[in-house]
Design a protein around this motif. Structure first.
Motif, PDB file in Angstrom:
ATOM      1  N   LEU A  10       0.643  -1.361   0.289  1.00 11.91           N
ATOM      2  CA  LEU A  10      -0.248   0.208  -0.093  1.00 11.91           C
ATOM      3  C   LEU A  10       0.546   0.989  -0.046  1.00 11.91           C
ATOM      4  O   LEU A  10       0.857   2.213   0.887  1.00 11.91           O
ATOM      5  CB  LEU A  10      -1.201   0.169   1.431  1.00 11.91           C
ATOM      6  N   HIS A  92     -13.639   2.665   3.304  1.00 16.17           N
ATOM      7  CA  HIS A  92     -12.284   3.583   4.380  1.00 16.17           C
ATOM      8  C   HIS A  92     -12.255   4.271   3.651  1.00 16.17           C
ATOM      9  O   HIS A  92     -12.013   4.260   2.560  1.00 16.17           O
ATOM     10  CB  HIS A  92     -11.184   1.925   4.348  1.00 16.17           C
ATOM     11  N   VAL A 122     -12.748  -2.986  10.791  1.00 19.72           N
ATOM     12  CA  VAL A 122     -11.870  -3.611   9.921  1.00 19.72           C
ATOM     13  C   VAL A 122     -10.503  -3.113   9.053  1.00 19.72           C
ATOM     14  O   VAL A 122      -9.912  -2.272   9.778  1.00 19.72           O
ATOM     15  CB  VAL A 122     -12.149  -4.806   8.996  1.00 19.72           C
ATOM     16  N   CYS A 123     -10.733  -2.223   7.851  1.00 25.31           N
ATOM     17  CA  CYS A 123     -10.560  -1.766   6.716  1.00 25.31           C
ATOM     18  C   CYS A 123      -9.698  -0.375   7.176  1.00 25.31           C
ATOM     19  O   CYS A 123      -8.634  -0.169   6.998  1.00 25.31           O
ATOM     20  CB  CYS A 123     -10.924  -2.166   5.705  1.00 25.31           C
ATOM     21  N   SER A 125      -8.488   0.330   9.271  1.00 27.94           N
ATOM     22  CA  SER A 125      -6.503   0.762  10.246  1.00 27.94           C
ATOM     23  C   SER A 125      -5.925  -0.310   9.641  1.00 27.94           C
ATOM     24  O   SER A 125      -4.902   0.689   9.996  1.00 27.94           O
ATOM     25  CB  SER A 125      -7.284  -0.324  11.627  1.00 27.94           C
ATOM     26  N   ALA A 126      -6.765  -0.579   8.387  1.00 26.00           N
ATOM     27  CA  ALA A 126      -4.806  -1.043   7.359  1.00 26.00           C
ATOM     28  C   ALA A 126      -4.723   0.156   7.383  1.00 26.00           C
ATOM     29  O   ALA A 126      -3.801   0.277   6.048  1.00 26.00           O
ATOM     30  CB  ALA A 126      -5.428  -1.664   6.798  1.00 26.00           C
ATOM     31  N   PHE A 127      -5.330   1.608   7.016  1.00 26.96           N
ATOM     32  CA  PHE A 127      -4.953   2.782   5.698  1.00 26.96           C
ATOM     33  C   PHE A 127      -4.549   3.736   6.847  1.00 26.96           C
ATOM     34  O   PHE A 127      -5.365   4.304   7.612  1.00 26.96           O
ATOM     35  CB  PHE A 127      -5.835   2.991   4.944  1.00 26.96           C
ATOM     36  N   GLY A 152      -6.309  -6.893  15.624  1.00 27.14           N
ATOM     37  CA  GLY A 152      -5.357  -5.630  15.092  1.00 27.14           C
ATOM     38  C   GLY A 152      -5.764  -3.795  15.417  1.00 27.14           C
ATOM     39  O   GLY A 152      -4.656  -2.863  15.025  1.00 27.14           O
ATOM     40  N   GLU A 156      -3.144  -0.302  17.347  1.00 23.84           N
ATOM     41  CA  GLU A 156      -2.858   0.719  16.793  1.00 23.84           C
ATOM     42  C   GLU A 156      -3.221   1.921  17.041  1.00 23.84           C
ATOM     43  O   GLU A 156      -3.538   2.646  16.669  1.00 23.84           O
ATOM     44  CB  GLU A 156      -3.087   0.545  15.328  1.00 23.84           C
TER      45      GLU A 156
END
Lengths: 220, 113
Positions: A10, A92, A122-123, A125-127, A152, A156
């Motif tokens: 990413l 997200h 969910v999603c 947190s990855a960005f 997760g 964070e």
């Protein structure tokens, strides 16, 4: 023939997140990325925060939703500038959307920028959006199993708000379990128990926010 | 969790690389951590869908799951974290610090010779 890359997948989002991070730092802005499930009270919490802290810090809000600008309207009614991002189905916000929204918001005039992410535990947190700090909100009616189910996301967090504590008497919610489970994946984040509706517990959250804003202003 | 965005990102990189080496890609290896995990089935489907009609159509994708490690504050052992038993593997202490979770990486791409 094999090509070794070891490239971050990413990376486009991360490059843009770094630009946002630099913008916040250069302008001494505290940026909070607020993540939670739908319906846990992100907008209500942000709106109350604006009403109560308006005289002390200038807050601007970026609202992320799949559709409608109802949240931005609520924020404006509370007395702050707001820019709505409609993601049209995306689950997200991305750093680039935030980069563009910061211009519309004229964010350089703000002390604090609050990004209300799309309701989803969910999603988002990855960005990385380039935020200074990440706020995870969990509300009592969602149930006390969320920190173990979404480790997760809680790992964070820089701060966790447990919202709707005024409903604790009506719902089977084991607070001790929640505190212990968050502590397992994230021993350092402060946890505040609040009700954005009644105002209970909001003072500790405000003290935290104001101290972080002060630190951002004093930086450099 | 966000497999579609990951699939599109990988695809873009592989297509760029394929142009540079002027060969058809056959397989790729990606890796992820535990907090930013990918689901194998969803990832496979998302990639297959995104790759359809491109030079990447028919490629295989391998996903490596890297364990999350933690270091015990008491006995300083570094161990693999298990969410079902969140304690030090040596001394059972529940006081530990996480090591950084592995990032989402595109590790290697294999091309036809």
């Amino acid at each position: 023939m094999k090509v070794s890359l070891n490239q971050k997948i990413l990376s486009r989002n991360e490059e843009c997140a770094q630009k946002n991070k630099a913008f916040f730092k250069d302008n001494n802005i505290l940026c909070l990325n607020v993540i939670s499930s739908p319906g846990s009270g992100k907008t209500t919490t942000i709106a109350r925060t604006i009403r109560d802290l308006n005289s002390q810090v200038k807050i601007g809000v970026i609202e992320g939703d799949i559709k409608t600008d109802t949240d931005a309207q609520k924020i404006r009614a509370a007395g702050a500038e707001a820019v709505q991002i409609e993601t049209q189905g995306a689950c997200h916000l991305s750093a680039e959307q935030v980069y563009n929204a910061l211009k519309t918001l004229e964010a350089e005039k703000m002390d604090v920028v609050i990004i209300e992410n799309v309701g989803n535990l969910v999603c988002p947190s990855a960005f990385d959006l380039g935020e200074t700090l990440r706020v995870i909100l969990l509300s009592v009616p969602e149930g006390d199993d969320k920190p173990v189910k979404y480790p997760g996301t809680f790992a964070e967090a820089d701060v966790v708000l447990i919202n709707k504590i005024d409903l604790m008497d009506y719902i089977d919610f084991n607070l001790e379990r929640v505190l212990a489970d968050i502590h397992v994946v994230n021993p350092n984040a402060p946890i505040f128990q609040v009700s954005a509706t009644t105002g209970e517990g909001m003072e500790q959250w405000y003290d935290w926010l104001l101290s972080k804003s002060e630190a951002a202003r004093a930086a450099r | 969790m966000h497999e579609t965005a990951v699939a599109e990102s990988i695809l873009r990189t592989i297509i760029e690389q394929a142009k540079q080496v002027k060969a058809k890609p056959t397989s790729a290896v990606i890796s992820c951590g535990q907090f930013n995990a990918l689901n194998d089935e969803v990832m496979g489907f998302a990639f297959e869908t995104a790759a359809a009609g491109t030079v990447c159509e028919g490629m295989t994708l391998e996903i490596k799951h890297i364990p999350l490690r933690a270091t015990c504050k008491k006995c300083h052992t570094t161990f693999e974290f298990d969410v079902y038993k969140p304690a030090c593997s040596q001394c059972d202490s529940e006081a530990f610090d996480f090591e950084p979770d592995a990032p989402l990486l595109l590790e290697t791409i294999e091309f036809e010779d």
